[in-house]
Write a protein that holds these residues in place. Structure first.
Motif, short mmCIF file in Angstrom:
data_model
loop_
_atom_site.label_atom_id
_atom_site.label_comp_id
_atom_site.label_asym_id
_atom_site.label_seq_id
_atom_site.Cartn_x
_atom_site.Cartn_y
_atom_site.Cartn_z
N LEU A 1 0.82 -1.21 0.00
CA LEU A 1 0.00 0.00 0.00
C LEU A 1 0.86 1.26 0.00
CD1 LEU A 1 -2.77 -1.13 2.50
CD2 LEU A 1 -3.18 -0.39 0.15
N VAL A 2 1.92 1.26 0.80
CA VAL A 2 2.81 2.43 0.87
C VAL A 2 3.49 2.65 -0.47
CG1 VAL A 2 4.84 3.42 1.98
CG2 VAL A 2 3.16 2.17 3.36
N VAL A 3 4.07 1.59 -1.05
CA VAL A 3 4.75 1.71 -2.34
C VAL A 3 3.78 2.14 -3.42
CG1 VAL A 3 5.96 0.42 -4.14
CG2 VAL A 3 6.55 0.03 -1.74
N ALA A 4 2.59 1.55 -3.45
CA ALA A 4 1.60 1.90 -4.48
C ALA A 4 1.16 3.35 -4.35
CB ALA A 4 0.40 0.97 -4.37
N ALA A 5 1.02 3.84 -3.12
CA ALA A 5 0.64 5.24 -2.91
C ALA A 5 1.71 6.18 -3.48
CB ALA A 5 0.42 5.51 -1.43
N VAL A 6 2.97 5.87 -3.22
CA VAL A 6 4.07 6.69 -3.73
C VAL A 6 4.09 6.65 -5.26
CG1 VAL A 6 6.57 6.98 -3.81
CG2 VAL A 6 5.45 6.44 -1.64
N VAL A 7 3.98 5.45 -5.84
CA VAL A 7 3.99 5.31 -7.30
C VAL A 7 2.83 6.09 -7.93
CG1 VAL A 7 3.69 3.67 -9.19
CG2 VAL A 7 5.18 3.09 -7.28
N GLY A 8 1.64 5.94 -7.36
CA GLY A 8 0.48 6.65 -7.91
C GLY A 8 0.61 8.14 -7.79
N GLY A 9 1.09 8.64 -6.65
CA GLY A 9 1.24 10.07 -6.47
C GLY A 9 2.27 10.67 -7.39
N VAL A 10 3.42 10.01 -7.51
CA VAL A 10 4.48 10.51 -8.39
C VAL A 10 4.03 10.46 -9.85
CG1 VAL A 10 6.82 10.06 -9.24
CG2 VAL A 10 6.34 9.94 -6.79
N ALA A 11 3.34 9.38 -10.23
CA ALA A 11 2.85 9.26 -11.61
C ALA A 11 1.85 10.36 -11.95
CB ALA A 11 2.22 7.89 -11.83
N ALA A 12 1.15 10.87 -10.94
CA ALA A 12 0.18 11.94 -11.16
C ALA A 12 0.84 13.32 -11.20
CB ALA A 12 -0.89 11.92 -10.07
N GLY A 13 2.16 13.34 -10.99
CA GLY A 13 2.88 14.61 -11.04
C GLY A 13 2.99 15.32 -9.71
N MET A 14 2.64 14.66 -8.62
CA MET A 14 2.75 15.28 -7.30
C MET A 14 4.20 15.23 -6.83
SD MET A 14 -0.59 13.58 -5.39
CE MET A 14 -0.19 14.39 -3.82
N PRO A 15 4.70 16.30 -6.21
CA PRO A 15 6.02 16.25 -5.59
C PRO A 15 6.03 15.20 -4.48
CG PRO A 15 5.25 18.51 -5.78
CD PRO A 15 4.09 17.63 -6.12
N ILE A 16 7.17 14.56 -4.27
CA ILE A 16 7.23 13.49 -3.29
C ILE A 16 6.86 13.98 -1.90
CG2 ILE A 16 9.68 13.87 -2.81
CD1 ILE A 16 7.82 10.48 -2.94
N ALA A 17 7.18 15.25 -1.60
CA ALA A 17 6.81 15.80 -0.29
C ALA A 17 5.29 15.88 -0.15
CB ALA A 17 7.43 17.18 -0.12
N ASP A 18 4.60 16.24 -1.23
CA ASP A 18 3.13 16.30 -1.18
C ASP A 18 2.52 14.91 -1.05
OD1 ASP A 18 3.39 18.99 -1.45
OD2 ASP A 18 2.73 19.08 -3.55
N VAL A 19 3.13 13.93 -1.71
CA VAL A 19 2.65 12.55 -1.60
C VAL A 19 2.76 12.08 -0.15
CG1 VAL A 19 3.05 10.16 -2.30
CG2 VAL A 19 3.27 12.00 -3.98
N ILE A 20 3.93 12.32 0.45
CA ILE A 20 4.13 11.90 1.84
C ILE A 20 3.18 12.66 2.77
CG2 ILE A 20 5.79 11.87 3.74
CD1 ILE A 20 8.00 11.50 1.66
N GLY A 21 3.00 13.96 2.49
CA GLY A 21 2.08 14.74 3.32
C GLY A 21 0.66 14.25 3.23
N ALA A 22 0.18 13.95 2.02
CA ALA A 22 -1.18 13.43 1.86
C ALA A 22 -1.33 12.07 2.53
CB ALA A 22 -1.52 13.33 0.36
N PHE A 23 -0.30 11.23 2.39
CA PHE A 23 -0.35 9.90 3.02
C PHE A 23 -0.42 10.04 4.53
CE2 PHE A 23 1.36 5.94 4.65
CZ PHE A 23 0.76 4.99 3.84
N ASN A 24 0.42 10.89 5.10
CA ASN A 24 0.41 11.09 6.55
C ASN A 24 -0.91 11.66 7.04
OD1 ASN A 24 3.02 10.11 6.85
ND2 ASN A 24 3.97 12.14 6.68
N ASP A 25 -1.47 12.60 6.27
CA ASP A 25 -2.76 13.19 6.66
C ASP A 25 -3.87 12.15 6.67
OD1 ASP A 25 -1.56 15.65 6.92
OD2 ASP A 25 -2.15 16.36 4.92
N GLY A 26 -3.76 11.18 5.76
CA GLY A 26 -4.80 10.15 5.68
C GLY A 26 -4.70 9.07 6.74
N LEU A 27 -3.52 8.94 7.37
CA LEU A 27 -3.34 7.85 8.32
C LEU A 27 -4.31 7.92 9.48
CD1 LEU A 27 0.57 7.63 8.53
CD2 LEU A 27 -0.99 6.20 7.22
N GLY A 28 -4.64 9.12 9.90
CA GLY A 28 -5.55 9.25 11.04
C GLY A 28 -6.91 8.66 10.78
N GLY A 29 -7.31 8.61 9.50
CA GLY A 29 -8.62 8.05 9.19
C GLY A 29 -8.75 6.58 9.51
#
Length: 446
Positions: A25-53
């Motif tokens: 799940l972690v690897v797929a999230a990074v791959v999907g975010g980067v493929a969409a053109g998101m900076p890696i910092a934004d990908v990590i930030g979105a992932f961390n924000d979602g963890l609380g859910g």
């Protein structure tokens, strides 16, 4: 390739290669975010924000696991299981008698799943309590646990998607009908709560057809080793229970359910149940920490996967490519209603498999699917069937869904049931494929 599709394919591929689902799940999230053109910092930030859910769900399952192990210390479930095993082993039995025990046990698990979604809305909480003690019976019958996984997943999925009771009230009335009406605001479409069960009847029959096929697919015997079940090394109680202890055990079950319904929290329900059983004297004071820790270990995998899945879903939403996936699919449809229905169902499959929850998928796809379905002239019942089936698709068969994680948590209590190959793949093949066929038929017939 659309980043959401790429991420789901990466997640599923890694999972099937027996890579940890959390890691996948972690690897797929990074791959999907980067493929969409998101900076890696934004990908990590979105992932961390979602963890609380997923944190509250993970804690809930951990406390329910502790409650389940505490119940196992009473020895009640083990004694029942031992009686069945002893009865099966005392003498030679006719095949018909063994078959009766096998199908009777599966029927009871299905009924328990129905009850857990409706009149006693505890969802998958019943699985770690009821299933592990029955593993010895399943071993004696040489019952293929893949069939048991299909039976449990069928029970907890088909109920909420077709009956407006318990969790079905939330899914059908509040989420499905509510979001369709919201998406259809300003148009001539208006759907009512009474229409939802009627629209979802044909897709539900697809689930039933899948279960029937599963009984044929996994009809042959499968040999398992007789290993200790999680929590048994703590030595379940062998001395008779006093009347006071029996009363407190019964009270713990009632209070766990009542507190959950009152507070809406499985965490507090599980904690109250554990506390009441602890006060009965079944668990010695010095052993309580060990029992609680063992219970948390029982459900630890479920919890971590749910947390990671919440992060994955947050990244997929942040990419903004879910709507792009749908709009891009429209270009392939043309004016073919049958192809339109099929594409919408397949896209829903990918979205739900990634997010892991049909409840969370409806708000995402309803806003896009409803105008699209209306443009193709689908009836109100067909619109409900399309959106409801597209959301339910992937719930059974997703590595991150509690509909598959729950059965695995119970059936793998002795370490002999693989989450991907023994739960995810069988439920995907036997439920998602019929759901696509029957959901398409519902859209075209209604």
């Amino acid at each position: 390739m659309n980043s959401v599709v790429l991420a789901v394919l990466v997640m599923v591929t890694l999972s099937m290669l027996r890579v940890s689902v959390v890691f996948a799940l972690v690897v797929a999230a990074v791959v999907g975010g980067v493929a969409a053109g998101m900076p890696i910092a934004d990908v990590i930030g979105a992932f961390n924000d979602g963890l609380g859910g997923g944190a509250s769900v993970a804690l809930a399952y951990a406390t329910l696991g502790a409650f389940a192990v505490a119940l196992s210390r009473t020895g009640i479930a083990q004694r029942l299981s031992a009686r069945v095993v002893g009865h099966l082993g005392r003498s030679h039995h006719q095949r018909g008698e063994l078959a009766l025990v096998k199908w009777g046990m599966l029927a009871c698990l299905i009924l328990a799943g129905f009850a857990a979604e409706t009149i006693i809305p505890v969802h998958i909480a019943f699985i770690p309590i009821l299933v592990p003690p029955l593993l010895h019976v399943m071993n004696r019958l040489q019952l293929d646990r893949r069939l048991t996984a299909c039976a449990i997943t069928f029970a907890i999925t088909v109920t909420y998607m077709s009956l407006p009771i318990g969790f079905g009230t939330i899914f059908l009335n509040d989420i499905l009908i509510g979001n369709i009406n919201q998406a259809a605001a300003g148009s001539d479409l208006s759907v009512s709560r009474e229409m939802a069960p009627q629209a979802m009847l044909i897709p539900a029959l697809g689930m039933l057809a899948g279960l029937v096929v599963a009984t044929f697919s996994y009809r042959r015997k499968r040999v398992y080793e007789e290993l200790a079940v999680a929590g048994e090394h703590l030595e379940a109680r062998s001395t008779p229970l006093s009347v006071r202890q029996l009363v407190l055990i019964g009270l713990s079950l009632v209070l766990a359910l009542a507190v959950q319904l009152w507070t809406g929290s499985m965490v507090f329900g599980g904690l109250i149940g554990f506390a009441v059983i602890s006060s009965s004297g079944v668990i010695r004071w010095g052993e309580q920490d060990d029992v609680f820790t063992q219970g948390m270990r029982l459900m630890a995998l479920v919890g971590f996967i749910m947390i990671a899945a919440a992060g994955f879903a947050a990244v997929m939403k942040a990419t903004g490519e879910i709507s792009t996936l749908v709009s891009g699919s429209v270009e392939l449809i043309g004016d073919n209603r049958g192809l339109a229905a099929l594409v919408m169902l397949l896209v829903g499959l990918f979205i739900t498999m990634g997010i892991g929850s049909s409840f969370s998928t409806v708000p995402i796809i309803a806003a896009i699917y409803v105008p699209l379905a209306l443009s193709f002239g689908f009836s109100p019942l067909a619109v409900i069937a399309l959106v409801g089936t597209a959301a339910a698709l992937g719930d059974a068969g997703s590595p991150a869904s509690d509909s598959t994680l729950g059965p695995t948590a119970g059936l793998n209590a002795d370490g002999q049931h693989d989450h991907i190959w023994d739960t995810v793949v069988p439920t995907f093949l036997h439920f998602n494929l019929p759901l696509i066929a029957f959901g398409w038929a519902a859209a075209m017939l209604l």
